[in-house]
Scaffold this active site. Structure first.
Site, PDB file in Angstrom:
ATOM      1  CD1 TRP A  97     -59.262 -22.701 111.487  1.00 57.03           C
ATOM      2  CD2 TRP A  97     -58.859 -24.682 110.536  1.00 57.03           C
ATOM      3  NE1 TRP A  97     -58.401 -23.381 112.298  1.00 57.03           N
ATOM      4  CE2 TRP A  97     -58.132 -24.606 111.750  1.00 57.03           C
ATOM      5  CE3 TRP A  97     -58.751 -25.846 109.766  1.00 57.03           C
ATOM      6  CZ2 TRP A  97     -57.321 -25.643 112.197  1.00 57.03           C
ATOM      7  CZ3 TRP A  97     -57.942 -26.876 110.211  1.00 57.03           C
ATOM      8  CH2 TRP A  97     -57.233 -26.762 111.414  1.00 57.03           C
ATOM      9  CG  ASP A 116     -60.803 -16.719 105.312  1.00 60.09           C
ATOM     10  OD1 ASP A 116     -60.528 -16.560 106.517  1.00 60.09           O
ATOM     11  OD2 ASP A 116     -60.158 -17.469 104.544  1.00 60.09           O
TER      12      ASP A 116
HETATM   13  N1  ABN Z   1     -57.966 -18.342 106.072  1.00 57.02           N
HETATM   14  C1  ABN Z   1     -57.038 -17.306 106.064  1.00 57.02           C
HETATM   15  C2  ABN Z   1     -56.120 -17.367 104.911  1.00 57.02           C
HETATM   16  C3  ABN Z   1     -56.431 -16.646 103.775  1.00 57.02           C
HETATM   17  C4  ABN Z   1     -55.581 -16.692 102.682  1.00 57.02           C
HETATM   18  C5  ABN Z   1     -54.462 -17.481 102.743  1.00 57.02           C
HETATM   19  C6  ABN Z   1     -54.156 -18.187 103.884  1.00 57.02           C
HETATM   20  C7  ABN Z   1     -54.996 -18.148 104.963  1.00 57.02           C
END
Ligand code: ABN
Length: 172
Positions: A97, A116
């Protein structure tokens, strides 16, 4: 010219009369040792939590940190990684994102990639949800509420980083 010669001769004699070879060696030795010790003198070193770059400000373990303006997740800085690196044993997601955050120090906006870190169960500390520019999940291309680990080898989400991609140029 004679005057010049006499001046240097007298100076050399005066130095020879008032100093010893041992004294000279002592002075040179003192200078060398002193010079070598100068780099060891105490200096103000960056303390923990201090900016890593002069154009940076704030605490990367705090949700208020400027790079987290559009983040949604656990801050990797609190999970054994840093604000822009994954903790050991996890892998960075290749899809992300993207947000645009204002750096309060230089007043410029930067493009930030919220990658992430994947492969371990969720970190559970420093949950940070700032969500600037976030849109509801049904706007999939505009939502940050997505597990980007779905694009990694392991889909298990651990924490989120905030990697500066570069300066943002806005349309006039
Ligand atoms: N991008 C963070 C995230 C991870 C898992 C679920 C929602 C958001």
């Amino acid at each position: 010219m004679k005057l010049f010669d006499r001046f240097f001769e007298n100076s050399a004699r005066r130095i020879a009369q008032t100093s010893s070879r041992r004294g000279m060696l002592k002075a040179i030795g003192g200078g060398l040792v002193g010079g070598a010790l100068i780099p060891l003198l105490p200096v103000a070193r960056a303390a923990d939590g201090a900016p890593k770059h002069p154009q940076d400000a704030g605490d990367p373990s705090s949700c208020d940190y400027w790079r987290y303006c559009a983040v949604d997740g656990f801050l990797c800085e609190c999970c054994g990684g840093t604000y822009n690196t994954c903790p050991p044993g996890t892998q960075m997601s290749p899809i992300t994102w993207i947000g645009t955050c204002l750096n309060p120090i230089d007043g410029r906006k930067y493009v930030i990639s919220y990658n992430d870190c994947c492969g371990k169960t969720q970190c559970g500390t420093c949950l940070c949800q700032r969500d600037e520019g976030d849109r509801p999940l049904y706007r999939a291309d505009k939502s940050n509420d997505v597990n980007w680990c779905l694009g990694a080898d392991s889909s298990i989400y651990h924490c989120s980083t905030a990697v500066v991609i570069g300066l943002a140029f806005e349309k006039e």
